[in-house]
Design a protein around this motif. Structure first.
Motif, PDB file in Angstrom:
ATOM      1  N   VAL A  36      -3.529 -15.419 -23.808  1.00 46.71           N
ATOM      2  CA  VAL A  36      -4.633 -15.931 -22.981  1.00 46.71           C
ATOM      3  C   VAL A  36      -4.657 -17.447 -22.830  1.00 46.71           C
ATOM      4  O   VAL A  36      -5.487 -17.976 -22.083  1.00 46.71           O
ATOM      5  N   ALA A  37      -3.755 -18.147 -23.504  1.00 51.32           N
ATOM      6  CA  ALA A  37      -3.798 -19.615 -23.436  1.00 51.32           C
ATOM      7  C   ALA A  37      -2.420 -20.218 -23.239  1.00 51.32           C
ATOM      8  O   ALA A  37      -2.123 -21.299 -23.739  1.00 51.32           O
ATOM      9  N   THR A  38      -1.573 -19.522 -22.482  1.00 45.01           N
ATOM     10  CA  THR A  38      -0.250 -20.039 -22.124  1.00 45.01           C
ATOM     11  C   THR A  38       0.040 -19.683 -20.671  1.00 45.01           C
ATOM     12  O   THR A  38      -0.469 -18.672 -20.160  1.00 45.01           O
ATOM     13  N   PRO A  39       0.858 -20.466 -19.984  1.00 44.73           N
ATOM     14  CA  PRO A  39       1.247 -20.099 -18.619  1.00 44.73           C
ATOM     15  C   PRO A  39       1.973 -18.755 -18.585  1.00 44.73           C
ATOM     16  O   PRO A  39       1.821 -17.986 -17.623  1.00 44.73           O
ATOM     17  N   GLU A  40       2.746 -18.473 -19.623  1.00 43.75           N
ATOM     18  CA  GLU A  40       3.487 -17.204 -19.677  1.00 43.75           C
ATOM     19  C   GLU A  40       2.536 -16.014 -19.761  1.00 43.75           C
ATOM     20  O   GLU A  40       2.748 -14.975 -19.141  1.00 43.75           O
ATOM     21  N   GLY A  41       1.469 -16.173 -20.568  1.00 42.40           N
ATOM     22  CA  GLY A  41       0.482 -15.108 -20.669  1.00 42.40           C
ATOM     23  C   GLY A  41      -0.211 -14.848 -19.345  1.00 42.40           C
ATOM     24  O   GLY A  41      -0.461 -13.694 -18.971  1.00 42.40           O
ATOM     25  N   PHE A  42      -0.520 -15.924 -18.617  1.00 41.30           N
ATOM     26  CA  PHE A  42      -1.167 -15.771 -17.317  1.00 41.30           C
ATOM     27  C   PHE A  42      -0.240 -15.071 -16.335  1.00 41.30           C
ATOM     28  O   PHE A  42      -0.679 -14.231 -15.535  1.00 41.30           O
ATOM     29  N   ALA A  43       1.046 -15.407 -16.398  1.00 36.54           N
ATOM     30  CA  ALA A  43       2.011 -14.768 -15.496  1.00 36.54           C
ATOM     31  C   ALA A  43       2.135 -13.278 -15.792  1.00 36.54           C
ATOM     32  O   ALA A  43       2.282 -12.459 -14.877  1.00 36.54           O
ATOM     33  N   ARG A  44       2.068 -12.910 -17.088  1.00 40.39           N
ATOM     34  CA  ARG A  44       2.191 -11.508 -17.473  1.00 40.39           C
ATOM     35  C   ARG A  44       0.971 -10.695 -17.096  1.00 40.39           C
ATOM     36  O   ARG A  44       1.087  -9.572 -16.606  1.00 40.39           O
ATOM     37  N   ASN A  45      -0.202 -11.255 -17.345  1.00 36.45           N
ATOM     38  CA  ASN A  45      -1.425 -10.469 -17.171  1.00 36.45           C
ATOM     39  C   ASN A  45      -2.574 -11.385 -16.740  1.00 36.45           C
ATOM     40  O   ASN A  45      -3.439 -11.724 -17.551  1.00 36.45           O
ATOM     41  N   MET A 105      -9.447 -33.982 -21.678  1.00 38.39           N
ATOM     42  CA  MET A 105      -7.991 -33.926 -21.715  1.00 38.39           C
ATOM     43  C   MET A 105      -7.450 -32.503 -21.631  1.00 38.39           C
ATOM     44  O   MET A 105      -6.274 -32.312 -21.297  1.00 38.39           O
ATOM     45  N   HIS A 106      -8.267 -31.505 -21.914  1.00 39.10           N
ATOM     46  CA  HIS A 106      -7.831 -30.114 -21.823  1.00 39.10           C
ATOM     47  C   HIS A 106      -8.491 -29.368 -20.667  1.00 39.10           C
ATOM     48  O   HIS A 106      -8.486 -28.136 -20.644  1.00 39.10           O
ATOM     49  N   GLY A 107      -9.046 -30.109 -19.718  1.00 37.62           N
ATOM     50  CA  GLY A 107      -9.641 -29.480 -18.547  1.00 37.62           C
ATOM     51  C   GLY A 107     -11.068 -29.031 -18.788  1.00 37.62           C
ATOM     52  O   GLY A 107     -11.685 -29.381 -19.797  1.00 37.62           O
ATOM     53  N   GLU A 108     -11.583 -28.237 -17.839  1.00 35.41           N
ATOM     54  CA  GLU A 108     -12.986 -27.836 -17.879  1.00 35.41           C
ATOM     55  C   GLU A 108     -13.139 -26.380 -17.453  1.00 35.41           C
ATOM     56  O   GLU A 108     -12.580 -25.953 -16.441  1.00 35.41           O
ATOM     57  N   LEU A 109     -13.936 -25.633 -18.222  1.00 37.20           N
ATOM     58  CA  LEU A 109     -14.204 -24.231 -17.888  1.00 37.20           C
ATOM     59  C   LEU A 109     -14.866 -24.084 -16.526  1.00 37.20           C
ATOM     60  O   LEU A 109     -14.692 -23.073 -15.844  1.00 37.20           O
ATOM     61  N   VAL A 145      -7.893 -25.354 -16.982  1.00 34.70           N
ATOM     62  CA  VAL A 145      -7.802 -25.731 -18.394  1.00 34.70           C
ATOM     63  C   VAL A 145      -6.330 -25.911 -18.747  1.00 34.70           C
ATOM     64  O   VAL A 145      -5.446 -25.302 -18.124  1.00 34.70           O
ATOM     65  N   VAL A 146      -6.082 -26.757 -19.731  1.00 39.03           N
ATOM     66  CA  VAL A 146      -4.707 -27.027 -20.164  1.00 39.03           C
ATOM     67  C   VAL A 146      -4.330 -26.024 -21.236  1.00 39.03           C
ATOM     68  O   VAL A 146      -4.974 -25.948 -22.288  1.00 39.03           O
ATOM     69  N   TRP A 147      -3.292 -25.260 -20.976  1.00 39.36           N
ATOM     70  CA  TRP A 147      -2.824 -24.260 -21.927  1.00 39.36           C
ATOM     71  C   TRP A 147      -1.725 -24.829 -22.816  1.00 39.36           C
ATOM     72  O   TRP A 147      -1.155 -25.896 -22.539  1.00 39.36           O
ATOM     73  N   PHE A 148      -1.435 -24.127 -23.885  1.00 43.55           N
ATOM     74  CA  PHE A 148      -0.347 -24.535 -24.775  1.00 43.55           C
ATOM     75  C   PHE A 148       0.951 -24.620 -23.976  1.00 43.55           C
ATOM     76  O   PHE A 148       1.280 -23.723 -23.195  1.00 43.55           O
ATOM     77  N   GLY A 149       1.663 -25.711 -24.161  1.00 43.77           N
ATOM     78  CA  GLY A 149       2.892 -25.941 -23.418  1.00 43.77           C
ATOM     79  C   GLY A 149       2.700 -26.771 -22.170  1.00 43.77           C
ATOM     80  O   GLY A 149       3.682 -27.161 -21.531  1.00 43.77           O
ATOM     81  N   GLU A 150       1.446 -27.081 -21.813  1.00 47.16           N
ATOM     82  CA  GLU A 150       1.164 -27.909 -20.641  1.00 47.16           C
ATOM     83  C   GLU A 150       0.753 -29.324 -21.076  1.00 47.16           C
ATOM     84  O   GLU A 150       0.331 -29.532 -22.212  1.00 47.16           O
ATOM     85  N   ILE A 151       0.863 -30.256 -20.167  1.00 46.54           N
ATOM     86  CA  ILE A 151       0.560 -31.658 -20.469  1.00 46.54           C
ATOM     87  C   ILE A 151      -0.933 -31.908 -20.303  1.00 46.54           C
ATOM     88  O   ILE A 151      -1.503 -31.600 -19.252  1.00 46.54           O
ATOM     89  N   PRO A 152      -1.596 -32.450 -21.318  1.00 52.74           N
ATOM     90  CA  PRO A 152      -3.025 -32.756 -21.193  1.00 52.74           C
ATOM     91  C   PRO A 152      -3.299 -33.736 -20.056  1.00 52.74           C
ATOM     92  O   PRO A 152      -2.431 -34.512 -19.645  1.00 52.74           O
ATOM     93  N   TYR A 153      -4.512 -33.711 -19.578  1.00 50.44           N
ATOM     94  CA  TYR A 153      -4.945 -34.585 -18.486  1.00 50.44           C
ATOM     95  C   TYR A 153      -5.298 -35.988 -19.003  1.00 50.44           C
ATOM     96  O   TYR A 153      -5.615 -36.173 -20.175  1.00 50.44           O
ATOM     97  N   HIS A 154      -5.266 -36.947 -18.100  1.00 49.12           N
ATOM     98  CA  HIS A 154      -5.764 -38.318 -18.311  1.00 49.12           C
ATOM     99  C   HIS A 154      -4.995 -39.095 -19.382  1.00 49.12           C
ATOM    100  O   HIS A 154      -5.522 -40.076 -19.924  1.00 49.12           O
ATOM    101  N   MET A 155      -3.775 -38.704 -19.698  1.00 49.78           N
ATOM    102  CA  MET A 155      -3.102 -39.314 -20.843  1.00 49.78           C
ATOM    103  C   MET A 155      -2.820 -40.797 -20.631  1.00 49.78           C
ATOM    104  O   MET A 155      -2.942 -41.591 -21.578  1.00 49.78           O
ATOM    105  N   TYR A 178      -1.231 -32.013 -31.178  1.00 47.76           N
ATOM    106  CA  TYR A 178      -0.744 -33.252 -30.558  1.00 47.76           C
ATOM    107  C   TYR A 178      -0.830 -33.115 -29.050  1.00 47.76           C
ATOM    108  O   TYR A 178      -0.761 -32.002 -28.524  1.00 47.76           O
ATOM    109  N   PRO A 179      -1.036 -34.220 -28.336  1.00 44.76           N
ATOM    110  CA  PRO A 179      -0.959 -35.605 -28.800  1.00 44.76           C
ATOM    111  C   PRO A 179      -2.223 -36.151 -29.448  1.00 44.76           C
ATOM    112  O   PRO A 179      -2.218 -37.246 -29.987  1.00 44.76           O
ATOM    113  N   ALA A 180      -3.352 -35.402 -29.412  1.00 46.14           N
ATOM    114  CA  ALA A 180      -4.611 -35.946 -29.923  1.00 46.14           C
ATOM    115  C   ALA A 180      -4.516 -36.349 -31.395  1.00 46.14           C
ATOM    116  O   ALA A 180      -5.151 -37.317 -31.822  1.00 46.14           O
ATOM    117  N   ALA A 181      -3.708 -35.632 -32.167  1.00 46.70           N
ATOM    118  CA  ALA A 181      -3.581 -35.941 -33.590  1.00 46.70           C
ATOM    119  C   ALA A 181      -2.977 -37.316 -33.831  1.00 46.70           C
ATOM    120  O   ALA A 181      -3.136 -37.887 -34.920  1.00 46.70           O
TER     121      ALA A 181
END
Length: 232
Positions: A36-45, A105-109, A145-155, A178-181
């Motif tokens: 539910v939080a990756t581009p691959e997951g969205f492509a699958r379902n 940085m991770h988008g908005e619902l 929203v920014v999923w795992f594997g995507e680049i955060p916004y406003h960097m 990361y990169p927030a860490a």
């Protein structure tokens, strides 16, 4: 006056009823992150992903800002210098609490994104895979929203702000992502005083010059009072 840069994570919204990744009974425990939080997951379902974010959007819409959100808005309003709030959260509780110019940085619902043309718009309460993009008409809409594997916004803006900060605070964030860490190290290298405000020590706690641990609704207002009075 020194610029203040603040990073917030899920911990600041937890007391408003919005769960974190680590909540034992939260919404995240019912769905594998990779589904539910990756581009691959969205492509699958895409239907599963849209249903998950419809639930999160409905939950967030009912939440109210807490004392920590309101304290940061007060800091922005009353501090003589610039206060920049960067959040990893996709809720709108900072804005509901009175904050301005929040960098999500991770988008908005509450926003939608077209995978085909990149158009963005205010998301309806319920989204579905067949929803057409209002700009190009293609059924390629997804949560903005920014999923795992995507680049955060406003960097670019965030790195610039960190380089000019005199004070950096991380609130309610685990330090695992990361990169927030790496923000604390970037700010410290630029000469900023760094402080962690968290329920418990994060994995990057040793990188901070100062730590304040406890519930966000308690430690954040106290810290804001200290900053505004010149005691921090």
């Amino acid at each position: 006056m020194d610029k203040i840069v603040i990073l917030t994570g899920a911990g600041i919204s937890a007391e408003s009823g919005l769960g974190t990744f680590r909540d034992k009974d939260g919404i995240w425990t019912r769905y594998p992150i990779e589904d539910v939080a990756t581009p691959e997951g969205f492509a699958r379902n895409p239907a599963l992903v849209q249903d998950f974010y419809n639930q999160r959007r409905a939950q967030a819409a009912k939440a109210q800002p807490n004392a920590a959100h309101r304290a940061l808005a007060r800091l922005q309003a009353d501090y003589a210098g610039e206060v920049v709030i960067v959040t990893q959260n996709v809720d709108a509780l900072h804005e509901a609490g009175g904050a301005r110019g929040v960098l999500h940085m991770h988008g908005e619902l509450a926003r939608a994104l077209c995978n085909a043309c990149g158009h963005r718009w205010d998301a309806p309460e319920v989204m579905a895979p067949a929803d057409p993009c209002p700009a190009c008409g293609r059924p390629e809409t997804r949560p903005d929203v920014v999923w795992f594997g995507e680049i955060p916004y406003h960097m670019d803006d965030i790195w610039t702000h960190l380089g000019g900060a005199g004070l950096f605070a991380a609130i309610g964030t685990s330090g695992n992502v990361y990169p927030a860490a790496a923000f604390v190290q970037e700010a410290a290298a630029a000469g900023a005083h760094t402080v962690e405000l968290n329920l418990e020590p994060s994995v990057t706690v040793s990188d901070f010059a100062e730590t304040r641990h406890g519930a966000a609704t308690e430690v954040v207002p106290d810290w804001v009072d200290a900053v505004l009075s010149g005691r921090a």
